[in-house]
Design a protein around this motif. Structure first.
Motif, short mmCIF file in Angstrom:
data_model
loop_
_atom_site.label_atom_id
_atom_site.label_comp_id
_atom_site.label_asym_id
_atom_site.label_seq_id
_atom_site.Cartn_x
_atom_site.Cartn_y
_atom_site.Cartn_z
N ALA A 1 42.29 39.83 27.40
CA ALA A 1 42.61 39.68 28.74
C ALA A 1 44.04 39.89 29.32
N TRP A 2 44.16 40.65 30.18
CA TRP A 2 45.59 40.98 30.62
C TRP A 2 45.44 40.72 32.19
N THR A 3 46.59 39.80 32.82
CA THR A 3 46.70 39.63 33.97
C THR A 3 48.06 39.69 34.65
N GLU A 4 48.05 39.85 35.99
CA GLU A 4 49.56 39.64 36.59
C GLU A 4 49.19 39.00 37.81
N PRO A 5 50.19 38.38 38.63
CA PRO A 5 49.98 37.90 40.08
C PRO A 5 49.47 38.93 40.79
N ASN A 6 48.54 38.73 41.83
CA ASN A 6 47.98 39.50 42.62
C ASN A 6 49.21 39.87 43.70
N PRO A 7 49.61 41.08 43.85
CA PRO A 7 50.56 41.21 45.11
C PRO A 7 50.22 40.93 46.36
N ILE A 8 48.88 40.84 46.74
CA ILE A 8 48.57 40.49 47.91
C ILE A 8 48.35 38.99 48.22
N ASP A 9 48.15 38.30 47.05
CA ASP A 9 47.76 36.96 46.78
C ASP A 9 48.34 36.39 45.64
N PRO A 10 49.79 36.25 45.63
CA PRO A 10 50.41 35.69 44.38
C PRO A 10 49.74 34.29 43.74
N ALA A 11 48.98 33.36 44.49
CA ALA A 11 48.29 32.37 43.89
C ALA A 11 47.10 32.71 43.31
N THR A 12 46.60 34.03 43.10
CA THR A 12 45.35 34.52 42.19
C THR A 12 46.00 35.33 41.41
N GLN A 13 45.31 35.95 40.28
CA GLN A 13 45.62 36.73 39.19
C GLN A 13 44.73 37.84 39.41
N GLN A 14 44.99 39.22 38.84
CA GLN A 14 44.46 40.44 38.76
C GLN A 14 44.70 41.02 37.26
N GLY A 15 43.74 41.89 36.86
CA GLY A 15 44.10 42.52 35.72
C GLY A 15 42.82 43.05 35.02
N PHE A 16 42.60 42.97 33.78
CA PHE A 16 41.39 43.45 33.18
C PHE A 16 41.25 43.10 31.78
N ARG A 17 39.94 42.82 31.13
CA ARG A 17 39.53 42.38 30.08
C ARG A 17 39.19 43.27 29.14
#
Length: 121
Positions: free
Chosen positions: A31-47
């Motif tokens: 799993a690879w994630t980064e802070p969501n640019p729209i809501d930095p309190a959440t993560q986005q990415g893919f597994r």
């Protein structure tokens, strides 16, 4: 038996490429994630699963379903973009700029980073 230098070089190159791809495959799974640019309190990415399937993390409108390595520096993510009542097939071909135990940097092939990801623990 006569063997040319070209044949030996080609065979050696193919063996090195195979070893390199195999090591990239093992290193890139997970799993690879980064802070969501729209809501930095959440993560986005893919597994990326070992069987070639993939899933999105924190992205409802971009649904990754599969992945493959075209070579040891090219990641292909496939899936669907869902939005505005339409579903569009997606195939993102990305260059692996950096891959180590904790980070993955992907570019769009022009050197522009599109993902700066950290390995999810």
């Amino acid at each position: 038996m006569k063997v040319s230098i070209f044949s030996l070089t080609t065979a050696l190159g193919a063996a090195i490429f195979s070893i390199s791809c195999d090591s990239t495959i093992g290193a890139i799974e997970g799993a690879w994630t980064e802070p969501n640019p729209i809501d930095p309190a959440t993560q986005q990415g893919f597994r990326l699963h070992p069987d070639g399937t993939a899933e999105s993390i924190g992205m409802e409108t971009l649904v990754f379903q599969g992945w493959s390595l075209a070579d040891d520096r090219t990641l292909v993510l496939t899936g669907e973009s869902i939005g505005n009542g339409r579903t569009i097939p997606v195939a993102d071909t990305l260059t692996i700029e950096r891959l180590d135990a904790d980070s993955l940097v992907l570019s769009d092939g022009t050197g522009t980073a599109v993902w700066r990801l950290g390995r999810e623990k």
